[in-house]
Design a protein around this motif. Sequence first.
Motif, PDB file in Angstrom:
ATOM      1  N   UNK A  60     -55.907  71.750  -5.451  1.00  0.00           N
ATOM      2  CA  UNK A  60     -55.314  71.624  -6.786  1.00  0.00           C
ATOM      3  C   UNK A  60     -53.993  72.372  -6.897  1.00  0.00           C
ATOM      4  N   UNK A  61     -53.910  73.628  -6.472  1.00  0.00           N
ATOM      5  CA  UNK A  61     -52.614  74.300  -6.574  1.00  0.00           C
ATOM      6  C   UNK A  61     -51.510  73.571  -5.792  1.00  0.00           C
ATOM      7  N   UNK A  62     -51.843  73.055  -4.623  1.00  0.00           N
ATOM      8  CA  UNK A  62     -50.857  72.316  -3.843  1.00  0.00           C
ATOM      9  C   UNK A  62     -50.420  71.040  -4.531  1.00  0.00           C
ATOM     10  N   UNK A  63     -51.382  70.266  -5.013  1.00  0.00           N
ATOM     11  CA  UNK A  63     -51.046  69.010  -5.679  1.00  0.00           C
ATOM     12  C   UNK A  63     -50.315  69.271  -6.992  1.00  0.00           C
ATOM     13  N   UNK A  64     -50.733  70.295  -7.729  1.00  0.00           N
ATOM     14  CA  UNK A  64     -50.037  70.664  -8.966  1.00  0.00           C
ATOM     15  C   UNK A  64     -48.573  70.987  -8.668  1.00  0.00           C
ATOM     16  N   UNK A  65     -48.342  71.766  -7.604  1.00  0.00           N
ATOM     17  CA  UNK A  65     -46.974  72.106  -7.217  1.00  0.00           C
ATOM     18  C   UNK A  65     -46.150  70.879  -6.886  1.00  0.00           C
ATOM     19  N   UNK A  66     -46.761  69.941  -6.168  1.00  0.00           N
ATOM     20  CA  UNK A  66     -46.064  68.704  -5.821  1.00  0.00           C
ATOM     21  C   UNK A  66     -45.671  67.943  -7.080  1.00  0.00           C
ATOM     22  N   UNK A  67     -46.600  67.819  -8.012  1.00  0.00           N
ATOM     23  CA  UNK A  67     -46.358  67.044  -9.236  1.00  0.00           C
ATOM     24  C   UNK A  67     -45.343  67.736 -10.143  1.00  0.00           C
ATOM     25  N   UNK A  68     -45.481  69.047 -10.303  1.00  0.00           N
ATOM     26  CA  UNK A  68     -44.592  69.773 -11.224  1.00  0.00           C
ATOM     27  C   UNK A  68     -43.319  70.242 -10.549  1.00  0.00           C
ATOM     28  N   UNK A  69     -43.247  70.093  -9.231  1.00  0.00           N
ATOM     29  CA  UNK A  69     -42.097  70.525  -8.426  1.00  0.00           C
ATOM     30  C   UNK A  69     -41.922  72.050  -8.463  1.00  0.00           C
ATOM     31  N   UNK A  70     -43.029  72.755  -8.689  1.00  0.00           N
ATOM     32  CA  UNK A  70     -43.012  74.218  -8.696  1.00  0.00           C
ATOM     33  C   UNK A  70     -43.534  74.741  -7.370  1.00  0.00           C
ATOM     34  N   UNK A  71     -42.758  75.586  -6.737  1.00  0.00           N
ATOM     35  CA  UNK A  71     -43.170  76.191  -5.477  1.00  0.00           C
ATOM     36  C   UNK A  71     -43.704  77.582  -5.761  1.00  0.00           C
ATOM     37  N   UNK A 115     -41.572  71.783  -0.534  1.00  0.00           N
ATOM     38  CA  UNK A 115     -41.845  73.029   0.175  1.00  0.00           C
ATOM     39  C   UNK A 115     -43.168  73.604  -0.336  1.00  0.00           C
ATOM     40  N   UNK A 116     -44.265  73.143   0.237  1.00  0.00           N
ATOM     41  CA  UNK A 116     -45.614  73.522  -0.171  1.00  0.00           C
ATOM     42  C   UNK A 116     -45.818  75.021  -0.003  1.00  0.00           C
ATOM     43  N   UNK A 117     -46.188  75.677  -1.094  1.00  0.00           N
ATOM     44  CA  UNK A 117     -46.435  77.118  -1.122  1.00  0.00           C
ATOM     45  C   UNK A 117     -45.239  77.931  -0.618  1.00  0.00           C
ATOM     46  N   UNK A 118     -44.050  77.317  -0.650  1.00  0.00           N
ATOM     47  CA  UNK A 118     -42.856  78.011  -0.182  1.00  0.00           C
ATOM     48  C   UNK A 118     -42.835  78.221   1.318  1.00  0.00           C
ATOM     49  N   UNK A 119     -43.718  77.510   2.047  1.00  0.00           N
ATOM     50  CA  UNK A 119     -43.852  77.724   3.491  1.00  0.00           C
ATOM     51  C   UNK A 119     -43.744  76.451   4.329  1.00  0.00           C
ATOM     52  N   UNK A 120     -44.150  75.340   3.774  1.00  0.00           N
ATOM     53  CA  UNK A 120     -44.274  74.121   4.572  1.00  0.00           C
ATOM     54  C   UNK A 120     -43.406  73.026   3.980  1.00  0.00           C
TER      55      UNK A 120
END
Length: 159
Positions: A60-71, A115-120
């Motif tokens: 969920x945190x990863x997908x939320x980041x993708x959708x909201x564009x928040x790293x 940039x998933x979790x600011x790392x990938x």
Amino acid sequence: MKTLAAQVITPEDLLKHWQGHRALTRRVIEAFPEKDFFEFSIAGMRPFSKLTDELLAIAVPGLRGIVTKETKPFAEEGEKLIFKAQYLAKWDEATAEINQYWEKLSIEDFNETFNLFGQYEFPVIQNILYFIDNEVHHRGQGYVYLRALGIEPPFFWER
């Protein structure tokens, strides 16, 4: 905007595939005796509760980041769960959230770099495939644990 050269799987089918894996992982969680879910390990590997913590901290945190564009950085430490039933409830909540965020993805989003979790730094599709691959990997550890405990795990093809 990038265009797709070919579409091998639809977003709906990919979500169905992922949710099939999640349903199977849920059955693996259910199969563990309460105590062993939190304590059993082999060769220094983490107990399945800790592996489940990781899976909950990624999907969920990863997908939320993708959708909201928040790293946001990866954070495995969340709410302290102490009963297997709490994990199952959290798993079900996450499953519903995945469905909600998924609806906000467009077909074009899958080719965008994130940039998933600011790392990938990879295209979204690769990040999503990582979510699935990581879950399958850890579920495999759960299968080994269950077999070592003398418990028949769910059939892996029944997703």
